[in-house]
Design a protein around this motif. Sequence first.
Motif, short mmCIF file in Angstrom:
data_model
loop_
_atom_site.label_atom_id
_atom_site.label_comp_id
_atom_site.label_asym_id
_atom_site.label_seq_id
_atom_site.Cartn_x
_atom_site.Cartn_y
_atom_site.Cartn_z
N ARG A 38 0.87 -1.19 0.00
CA ARG A 38 0.00 0.00 0.00
C ARG A 38 0.90 1.24 0.00
N CYS A 39 0.34 2.40 -0.30
CA CYS A 39 1.16 3.61 -0.32
C CYS A 39 1.42 4.07 1.11
N THR A 60 3.12 -0.42 -5.84
CA THR A 60 2.40 0.28 -4.78
C THR A 60 1.04 0.78 -5.29
N PHE A 61 0.06 0.80 -4.40
CA PHE A 61 -1.28 1.17 -4.87
C PHE A 61 -2.03 1.98 -3.82
N GLU A 65 4.36 10.38 -2.65
CA GLU A 65 5.34 10.05 -1.59
C GLU A 65 5.70 8.57 -1.64
N GLY A 66 4.67 7.73 -1.85
CA GLY A 66 4.90 6.28 -1.90
C GLY A 66 5.83 5.92 -3.06
N LYS A 97 5.26 11.39 -13.02
CA LYS A 97 6.22 12.45 -12.69
C LYS A 97 7.05 12.05 -11.46
N ALA A 98 6.41 11.32 -10.53
CA ALA A 98 7.12 10.91 -9.31
C ALA A 98 8.06 9.73 -9.56
N GLY A 99 7.94 9.11 -10.73
CA GLY A 99 8.91 8.05 -11.06
C GLY A 99 8.32 6.67 -11.30
N ALA A 100 6.98 6.54 -11.36
CA ALA A 100 6.40 5.22 -11.65
C ALA A 100 6.71 4.86 -13.10
#
Length: 515
Positions: free
Chosen positions: A75-76, A98-99, A124-125, A160-163
């Motif tokens: 989970r996040c 992560t979800f 954040e996750g 944008k966060a890197g996924a």
Amino acid sequence: MTEHVKIFDTTLRDGEQAPGFSMTSGQKLRMAEALEGLGVDVIEAGFAAASPGDFDAIQKIAETIKDSTICSLARCNTGDIRASGEAIKPAKSGRIHTFIATSPLHREFKLKMSKDEIVRRAVEGIELARSYTDDVEFSCEDAIRTERDYLKRVVEAAIKAGATTINIPDTVGYTTPEEIQDLFQFLTTEIDGGDKAIFSAHCHDDLGLAVANSLAAVRGGARQVECALNGIGERAGNCATEEVVMALNTRKDFFGLTTGIKTEGIYAASKLLATITGNPVPRNKAIVGKNAFAHESGIHQHGVLANRETYEIMRPEDVGVSTDNLVLGKHSGRAALKARATKLGFELSDNQLQSVFVSFKELADAKKEVFDADLEALIMGEAVGTQGPWKIDSLYVSAGSDDNRSPQATVKLTHESGETKEAVSEAAGPVNAVFLAISDITGHPLHLESFTVQSVSEGKDAMAEAAVRVSTEFENYHGRGASTDTVLAGAKAYLDVINRIERRAVRQASIAAQH
Ligand code: KIV
Ligand code: ZN
């Protein structure tokens, strides 16, 4: 060059979390090896934060498997992501998945979070997951019931966060092929930064549409499909790996896409899962069911004899179903046995070959012809555990329709310590009498939840495969056994559970002694 669709197999996570499908860490590792052999791109090995057992299984799989990426769900939140990061650390190639839920229902009633808060938690996750690995998948749980503009916003923030993979689950199995194809078309063309991620479909089968929806998502631009062998998973299950792979494969003319799956291993992997979990595959199940390549009606048989393609769109051997079914007799040697096992999709170590060979000779004495299905049952016995400490020395039952006498069983077991014990029990049925006698001898009073038996080949001397599901105060177990004698097969299945409980107690005692 033909484009590739990644196969992300979640048999060991979404599949394993469904009631009745739990596996031990050793069984998960055995399944992971089969999935690696199949050539799946990603193995979702579990949910590291769910339990120490899950963490341990993911870590062992990450240490062993080299050819597939090993993934853990999280989970996040910090605890889940750190647990996943640690569990996949030994992997040659590791992924954190992560979800967080994004639909209005989940936001309001489950998470009690605002839209902004969810985006913040997702970002954040993902950033934390990226500190463990560059391969991060992000899922918007219940994406299908999420407002399109909000889904776009979350996905853009996630990329944008890197996924690097964006998964769009149909968590509740609600969508339809046209709808999901349109959604993927929208996401893969309208998302800012969409070219930096692979879009993935994760469809549940509540309306029986999981495979059709996954294929439609692929038409819409998905380049990863999440699926599970035999279609196992939450509620009605997930998209079935064997079905989606064979659809892409058989209809390459239509989809124009490839997967990396070595399809000849599909049948053996499906059978291994059924055996390990004690859940047989329905006869009419597409691709891997017993009837999938059987032709019963005269018209069909006539057509197939003239030209297989009249009624077959795939060749049985393409999924590892053998057609020259009659195999070995009692004069066959080790080399013939090994060659046949390989053809059926099993690589036997020397030790395994030796013990399968011993059982094979016993079987060949008991029954004139040994069919592939018989051999599979023997090999599966090896794979899933015919180890001790207890072995059946002898078993005798008397049963019938006499009102004045109850069925009775006399069972003699030998323990690996050398001790031999005998018990005589009476019960309402012969199988129950046998189970009672075994419980008496071993001191394990198990509660029987279910007992099923099916014949694996044809004829009066066919092998029977028995499966039991039992529970203790704390846990549920399943066991299996095979024999030409139905009652003996049941006894083996019941003893399989007891042996497992005892081996586990020995392992736990030895770990405790080391600390
Ligand atoms: O069905 C679902 O939404 C899931 C996610 C955790 C990917 O299994
Ligand atoms: Zn799911």
